[in-house]
Write a protein that holds these residues in place. Sequence first.
Motif, short mmCIF file in Angstrom:
data_model
loop_
_atom_site.label_atom_id
_atom_site.label_comp_id
_atom_site.label_asym_id
_atom_site.label_seq_id
_atom_site.Cartn_x
_atom_site.Cartn_y
_atom_site.Cartn_z
N TRP A 118 -5.09 -2.88 -3.57
CA TRP A 118 -6.22 -3.46 -3.94
C TRP A 118 -7.06 -2.44 -4.66
O TRP A 118 -7.61 -1.58 -4.04
CB TRP A 118 -6.72 -4.18 -2.52
CG TRP A 118 -8.10 -4.72 -2.88
CD1 TRP A 118 -8.21 -5.78 -3.78
CD2 TRP A 118 -9.22 -4.67 -1.81
NE1 TRP A 118 -9.69 -5.95 -3.60
CE2 TRP A 118 -10.20 -5.66 -2.58
CE3 TRP A 118 -9.50 -3.92 -0.74
CZ2 TRP A 118 -11.44 -5.83 -2.05
CZ3 TRP A 118 -10.81 -4.38 -0.20
CH2 TRP A 118 -11.70 -5.19 -0.78
N GLY A 119 -7.31 -2.84 -5.77
CA GLY A 119 -8.18 -2.14 -6.85
C GLY A 119 -7.06 -0.65 -6.96
O GLY A 119 -6.12 -0.73 -7.35
N PRO A 120 -8.01 0.46 -6.94
CA PRO A 120 -7.34 1.61 -6.96
C PRO A 120 -6.76 2.20 -5.55
O PRO A 120 -6.02 3.22 -5.96
CB PRO A 120 -8.48 2.71 -7.21
CG PRO A 120 -9.57 2.14 -6.48
CD PRO A 120 -9.34 0.49 -6.56
N TRP A 121 -6.71 1.49 -4.68
CA TRP A 121 -5.92 1.69 -3.55
C TRP A 121 -4.99 1.29 -2.78
O TRP A 121 -4.64 0.09 -3.22
CB TRP A 121 -7.33 1.79 -2.31
CG TRP A 121 -8.33 2.74 -2.51
CD1 TRP A 121 -9.51 2.46 -2.98
CD2 TRP A 121 -8.51 4.00 -2.00
NE1 TRP A 121 -10.31 3.54 -3.02
CE2 TRP A 121 -9.84 4.49 -2.42
CE3 TRP A 121 -7.58 4.93 -1.53
CZ2 TRP A 121 -10.00 5.83 -2.16
CZ3 TRP A 121 -7.99 6.06 -1.21
CH2 TRP A 121 -9.40 6.83 -1.69
N LEU A 122 -4.09 1.92 -2.25
CA LEU A 122 -3.00 1.18 -1.62
C LEU A 122 -3.46 1.19 0.01
O LEU A 122 -3.38 2.41 0.47
CB LEU A 122 -1.68 2.00 -1.64
CG LEU A 122 -0.92 2.06 -3.00
CD1 LEU A 122 0.13 3.00 -3.35
CD2 LEU A 122 -0.40 0.42 -3.40
N TYR A 123 -3.48 0.20 0.63
CA TYR A 123 -3.66 -0.06 1.88
C TYR A 123 -2.53 -0.39 2.87
O TYR A 123 -1.59 -1.17 2.32
CB TYR A 123 -4.79 -1.19 2.21
CG TYR A 123 -6.23 -0.75 1.82
CD1 TYR A 123 -7.11 -0.13 2.29
CD2 TYR A 123 -6.42 -1.09 0.37
CE1 TYR A 123 -8.41 0.13 2.00
CE2 TYR A 123 -7.70 -0.78 -0.06
CZ TYR A 123 -8.78 -0.16 0.75
OH TYR A 123 -10.10 0.26 0.36
N TYR A 124 -2.40 0.19 4.04
CA TYR A 124 -1.17 0.08 4.78
C TYR A 124 -1.49 0.37 6.21
O TYR A 124 -2.46 0.93 6.49
CB TYR A 124 0.09 0.92 4.50
CG TYR A 124 -0.09 2.22 4.26
CD1 TYR A 124 0.06 3.08 5.28
CD2 TYR A 124 -0.75 2.87 3.10
CE1 TYR A 124 -0.14 4.58 4.96
CE2 TYR A 124 -0.93 4.28 2.83
CZ TYR A 124 -0.65 5.14 4.06
OH TYR A 124 -0.87 6.43 3.87
N GLN A 125 -0.67 0.05 7.07
CA GLN A 125 -0.80 0.21 8.49
C GLN A 125 0.60 0.73 9.26
O GLN A 125 1.62 0.30 8.73
CB GLN A 125 -1.04 -0.89 9.54
CG GLN A 125 -2.56 -1.51 9.20
CD GLN A 125 -2.76 -2.85 10.13
OE1 GLN A 125 -2.45 -2.50 11.33
NE2 GLN A 125 -3.45 -3.75 9.66
N TYR A 126 0.72 1.69 10.12
CA TYR A 126 1.94 2.00 10.62
C TYR A 126 1.57 2.54 12.26
O TYR A 126 0.49 2.82 12.50
CB TYR A 126 2.55 3.26 9.96
CG TYR A 126 1.55 4.49 9.76
CD1 TYR A 126 1.70 5.49 10.71
CD2 TYR A 126 0.60 4.67 9.00
CE1 TYR A 126 0.95 6.53 10.76
CE2 TYR A 126 -0.20 5.77 8.95
CZ TYR A 126 -0.06 6.66 9.82
OH TYR A 126 -0.90 7.96 9.76
N VAL A 127 2.50 2.33 12.99
CA VAL A 127 2.36 2.74 14.36
C VAL A 127 3.27 4.27 14.32
O VAL A 127 4.47 4.44 14.20
CB VAL A 127 3.24 2.07 15.30
CG1 VAL A 127 2.96 2.73 16.71
CG2 VAL A 127 2.60 0.68 15.10
#
Length: 248
Positions: A118-127
Amino acid sequence: MLCRRPCPGVFLRLFATSCRRSSLHPSQPHLRTATALPTLPVAKKVPFNVSAHGRSWSDPYHWMRDTSDPDLAVLLAAENAYADAFVGSAGGGGLRAHLAAEMRARLPASTATPPQLWGPWLYYQYVPEGKEYPVLSRKLRPSSGLVGTLLDYLSGSEKEQVLLDWNEVAEKNGYVHIGSCRISPDHRFLAYTVDTSGGELFSLEVKDLLSEHVIFSSPDKGVVSLAWSGNNESLFYTVCDETLRPNQ
Protein backbone atom coordinates in the motif's frame (compact mmCIF):
# COMPACT_ATOMS: atom_id res chain seq x y z
CA MET A 1 -7.21 0.29 3.90
CA LEU A 2 -5.40 -2.19 6.08
CA CYS A 3 -7.80 -4.52 7.79
CA ARG A 4 -7.05 -6.64 10.76
CA ARG A 5 -6.54 -10.21 9.69
CA PRO A 6 -7.39 -12.97 12.07
CA CYS A 7 -4.49 -15.03 13.28
CA PRO A 8 -4.23 -18.44 11.64
CA GLY A 9 -6.50 -20.85 13.43
CA VAL A 10 -5.40 -23.80 15.45
CA PHE A 11 -6.21 -26.98 13.60
CA LEU A 12 -6.81 -29.92 15.90
CA ARG A 13 -6.60 -33.44 14.59
CA LEU A 14 -8.34 -36.28 16.29
CA PHE A 15 -6.42 -39.51 16.03
CA ALA A 16 -8.32 -42.74 16.55
CA THR A 17 -6.34 -45.48 18.22
CA SER A 18 -7.16 -49.12 17.71
CA CYS A 19 -7.41 -51.43 20.64
CA ARG A 20 -5.69 -54.74 20.13
CA ARG A 21 -6.70 -57.68 22.21
CA SER A 22 -5.32 -61.17 22.15
CA SER A 23 -7.91 -63.87 22.16
CA LEU A 24 -5.78 -65.94 24.57
CA HIS A 25 -4.50 -63.18 26.87
CA PRO A 26 -6.88 -60.23 26.91
CA SER A 27 -5.34 -57.04 28.27
CA GLN A 28 -6.68 -55.56 31.46
CA PRO A 29 -7.34 -51.81 31.64
CA HIS A 30 -5.41 -49.77 34.17
CA LEU A 31 -7.80 -48.32 36.73
CA ARG A 32 -6.78 -45.19 38.58
CA THR A 33 -7.54 -45.07 42.27
CA ALA A 34 -10.67 -43.03 42.79
CA THR A 35 -10.15 -39.66 44.45
CA ALA A 36 -12.87 -38.02 46.49
CA LEU A 37 -14.20 -34.92 44.73
CA PRO A 38 -15.80 -31.92 46.43
CA THR A 39 -19.53 -31.47 46.14
CA LEU A 40 -20.54 -30.42 42.65
CA PRO A 41 -21.38 -26.68 42.78
CA VAL A 42 -25.00 -25.83 42.04
CA ALA A 43 -26.01 -22.28 41.19
CA LYS A 44 -28.87 -20.84 43.16
CA LYS A 45 -32.15 -20.03 41.43
CA VAL A 46 -33.87 -16.72 41.99
CA PRO A 47 -37.39 -16.27 40.53
CA PHE A 48 -37.34 -13.71 37.73
CA ASN A 49 -39.72 -13.24 34.81
CA VAL A 50 -38.74 -11.69 31.50
CA SER A 51 -41.15 -10.25 28.93
CA ALA A 52 -40.29 -9.23 25.38
CA HIS A 53 -42.05 -9.19 22.02
CA GLY A 54 -45.30 -10.36 23.52
CA ARG A 55 -43.79 -13.40 25.24
CA SER A 56 -42.82 -14.11 28.84
CA TRP A 57 -40.51 -16.68 30.35
CA SER A 58 -38.72 -17.49 33.59
CA ASP A 59 -34.99 -16.81 33.97
CA PRO A 60 -33.88 -18.03 37.44
CA TYR A 61 -30.23 -17.25 36.63
CA HIS A 62 -30.82 -13.60 35.76
CA TRP A 63 -29.09 -12.65 39.02
CA MET A 64 -25.74 -13.57 37.42
CA ARG A 65 -25.92 -10.40 35.33
CA ASP A 66 -24.89 -8.53 38.47
CA THR A 67 -21.16 -9.32 38.52
CA SER A 68 -20.82 -7.55 41.88
CA ASP A 69 -23.09 -10.11 43.57
CA PRO A 70 -20.92 -11.89 46.20
CA ASP A 71 -22.79 -15.15 45.56
CA LEU A 72 -21.46 -15.12 42.00
CA ALA A 73 -17.86 -14.88 43.21
CA VAL A 74 -18.48 -17.75 45.65
CA LEU A 75 -19.98 -19.87 42.87
CA LEU A 76 -17.07 -19.24 40.49
CA ALA A 77 -14.55 -20.07 43.23
CA ALA A 78 -16.39 -23.34 43.93
CA GLU A 79 -16.47 -24.16 40.20
CA ASN A 80 -12.72 -23.57 39.92
CA ALA A 81 -12.02 -25.68 42.98
CA TYR A 82 -14.13 -28.51 41.59
CA ALA A 83 -12.36 -28.29 38.21
CA ASP A 84 -8.94 -28.40 39.90
CA ALA A 85 -9.97 -31.42 41.96
CA PHE A 86 -11.39 -33.19 38.92
CA VAL A 87 -8.22 -32.65 36.87
CA GLY A 88 -6.13 -33.59 39.90
CA SER A 89 -7.90 -36.92 40.14
CA ALA A 90 -6.92 -37.61 36.52
CA GLY A 91 -3.26 -36.72 36.81
CA GLY A 92 -3.09 -33.19 38.14
CA GLY A 93 -0.50 -30.71 36.96
CA GLY A 94 1.34 -33.41 35.04
CA LEU A 95 -1.75 -33.98 32.90
CA ARG A 96 -2.15 -30.26 32.25
CA ALA A 97 1.50 -29.92 31.24
CA HIS A 98 1.26 -32.99 28.99
CA LEU A 99 -1.85 -31.74 27.19
CA ALA A 100 -0.42 -28.23 26.80
CA ALA A 101 2.84 -29.58 25.39
CA GLU A 102 0.97 -31.88 23.00
CA MET A 103 -1.17 -29.05 21.63
CA ARG A 104 1.77 -26.64 21.45
CA ALA A 105 3.77 -29.17 19.44
CA ARG A 106 1.09 -29.12 16.75
CA LEU A 107 1.33 -25.36 16.26
CA PRO A 108 3.73 -23.91 13.70
CA ALA A 109 6.75 -22.20 15.22
CA SER A 110 5.73 -18.91 13.61
CA THR A 111 2.97 -17.70 11.31
CA ALA A 112 2.84 -14.66 9.07
CA THR A 113 0.48 -13.07 6.56
CA PRO A 114 1.66 -12.21 3.05
CA PRO A 115 2.86 -8.59 2.84
CA GLN A 116 0.24 -6.19 1.54
CA LEU A 117 1.57 -3.39 -0.65
CA TRP A 118 0.00 0.00 0.00
CA GLY A 119 1.75 3.10 -1.22
CA PRO A 120 5.47 2.92 -0.43
CA TRP A 121 4.97 0.40 2.37
CA LEU A 122 4.59 -3.34 2.74
CA TYR A 123 2.27 -4.13 5.67
CA TYR A 124 2.11 -7.57 7.28
CA GLN A 125 1.41 -9.43 10.53
CA TYR A 126 3.19 -12.33 12.15
CA VAL A 127 3.15 -14.25 15.42
CA PRO A 128 6.67 -14.37 16.94
CA GLU A 129 7.94 -17.74 18.05
CA GLY A 130 6.86 -18.51 21.60
CA LYS A 131 4.25 -15.72 21.64
CA GLU A 132 0.46 -15.87 21.60
CA TYR A 133 -0.46 -12.65 19.83
CA PRO A 134 0.50 -11.14 16.46
CA VAL A 135 2.66 -8.15 15.66
CA LEU A 136 1.65 -5.59 13.04
CA SER A 137 4.68 -4.32 11.11
CA ARG A 138 5.72 -2.64 7.89
CA LYS A 139 8.74 -2.16 5.65
CA LEU A 140 9.41 0.24 2.83
CA ARG A 141 8.93 -1.29 -0.58
CA PRO A 142 12.34 -2.40 -1.85
CA SER A 143 13.86 -0.51 -4.74
CA SER A 144 14.47 -2.28 -8.02
CA GLY A 145 17.90 -2.99 -9.42
CA LEU A 146 21.26 -3.55 -7.83
CA VAL A 147 21.87 0.14 -7.13
CA GLY A 148 18.47 0.53 -5.51
CA THR A 149 19.04 -2.49 -3.32
CA LEU A 150 22.41 -1.13 -2.24
CA LEU A 151 20.91 2.28 -1.42
CA ASP A 152 18.16 0.59 0.60
CA TYR A 153 20.77 -1.29 2.60
CA LEU A 154 22.89 1.82 3.24
CA SER A 155 19.91 3.97 4.23
CA GLY A 156 18.41 1.29 6.49
CA SER A 157 15.04 1.54 4.74
CA GLU A 158 14.78 -2.25 4.68
CA LYS A 159 14.43 -2.35 8.46
CA GLU A 160 11.14 -3.46 9.96
CA GLN A 161 8.99 -0.96 11.83
CA VAL A 162 6.74 -2.50 14.46
CA LEU A 163 3.45 -0.62 14.52
CA LEU A 164 1.57 -2.55 17.18
CA ASP A 165 2.65 -5.49 19.32
CA TRP A 166 -0.38 -7.25 20.80
CA ASN A 167 1.92 -9.15 23.18
CA GLU A 168 3.11 -5.96 24.90
CA VAL A 169 -0.50 -4.85 25.45
CA ALA A 170 -1.38 -8.29 26.84
CA GLU A 171 1.60 -8.30 29.22
CA LYS A 172 0.55 -4.89 30.53
CA ASN A 173 -3.14 -5.68 30.97
CA GLY A 174 -3.25 -9.46 31.27
CA TYR A 175 -5.50 -9.79 28.23
CA VAL A 176 -5.96 -8.12 24.85
CA HIS A 177 -8.31 -8.32 21.92
CA ILE A 178 -7.67 -5.95 19.03
CA GLY A 179 -10.82 -5.22 17.05
CA SER A 180 -10.13 -2.98 14.04
CA CYS A 181 -6.92 -1.41 12.73
CA ARG A 182 -6.86 1.46 10.24
CA ILE A 183 -3.82 3.29 8.85
CA SER A 184 -4.35 6.91 7.78
CA PRO A 185 -4.01 7.56 4.04
CA ASP A 186 -0.72 9.41 4.60
CA HIS A 187 0.64 6.40 6.59
CA ARG A 188 1.27 8.68 9.58
CA PHE A 189 -1.29 7.42 12.11
CA LEU A 190 -2.64 4.06 13.26
CA ALA A 191 -6.15 3.92 14.73
CA TYR A 192 -7.23 0.74 16.45
CA THR A 193 -9.83 -0.54 18.90
CA VAL A 194 -8.76 -2.59 21.90
CA ASP A 195 -10.48 -4.63 24.60
CA THR A 196 -8.41 -5.47 27.70
CA SER A 197 -11.21 -6.76 29.93
CA GLY A 198 -12.76 -9.54 27.86
CA GLY A 199 -16.11 -7.80 27.87
CA GLU A 200 -16.09 -7.17 24.10
CA LEU A 201 -16.36 -3.42 24.72
CA PHE A 202 -13.63 -1.81 22.64
CA SER A 203 -12.02 1.56 23.25
CA LEU A 204 -10.31 3.63 20.58
CA GLU A 205 -6.64 4.60 20.50
CA VAL A 206 -4.62 6.50 17.91
CA LYS A 207 -0.86 6.09 17.59
CA ASP A 208 1.55 8.48 15.89
CA LEU A 209 3.80 6.18 13.86
CA LEU A 210 6.59 8.76 13.70
CA SER A 211 6.88 9.43 17.43
CA GLU A 212 5.59 5.90 18.24
CA HIS A 213 3.38 7.33 20.99
CA VAL A 214 -0.36 6.96 21.57
CA ILE A 215 -1.74 10.47 21.08
CA PHE A 216 -5.43 9.80 21.67
CA SER A 217 -7.46 7.44 23.85
CA SER A 218 -11.22 7.70 23.58
CA PRO A 219 -13.23 7.63 26.83
CA ASP A 220 -16.02 5.89 24.92
CA LYS A 221 -16.48 2.14 25.29
CA GLY A 222 -18.09 0.04 22.61
CA VAL A 223 -16.35 1.53 19.57
CA VAL A 224 -17.14 -0.68 16.57
CA SER A 225 -15.84 0.59 13.23
CA LEU A 226 -13.26 3.11 12.02
CA ALA A 227 -12.70 5.15 8.86
CA TRP A 228 -10.20 7.91 8.04
CA SER A 229 -11.15 10.88 5.91
CA GLY A 230 -9.32 11.25 2.63
CA ASN A 231 -7.45 14.36 3.83
CA ASN A 232 -6.12 12.60 6.99
CA GLU A 233 -7.67 15.29 9.21
CA SER A 234 -10.64 13.37 10.59
CA LEU A 235 -11.31 9.91 11.96
CA PHE A 236 -14.88 8.62 12.00
CA TYR A 237 -16.05 5.86 14.34
CA THR A 238 -19.27 4.36 15.64
CA VAL A 239 -20.22 3.81 19.28
CA CYS A 240 -22.68 1.28 20.71
CA ASP A 241 -25.58 1.99 23.03
CA GLU A 242 -26.47 -0.02 26.14
CA THR A 243 -27.80 -2.85 23.96
CA LEU A 244 -24.42 -3.07 22.16
CA ARG A 245 -25.92 -1.77 18.92
CA PRO A 246 -24.03 0.93 16.97
CA ASN A 247 -26.11 4.11 17.26
CA GLN A 248 -23.76 7.12 17.02
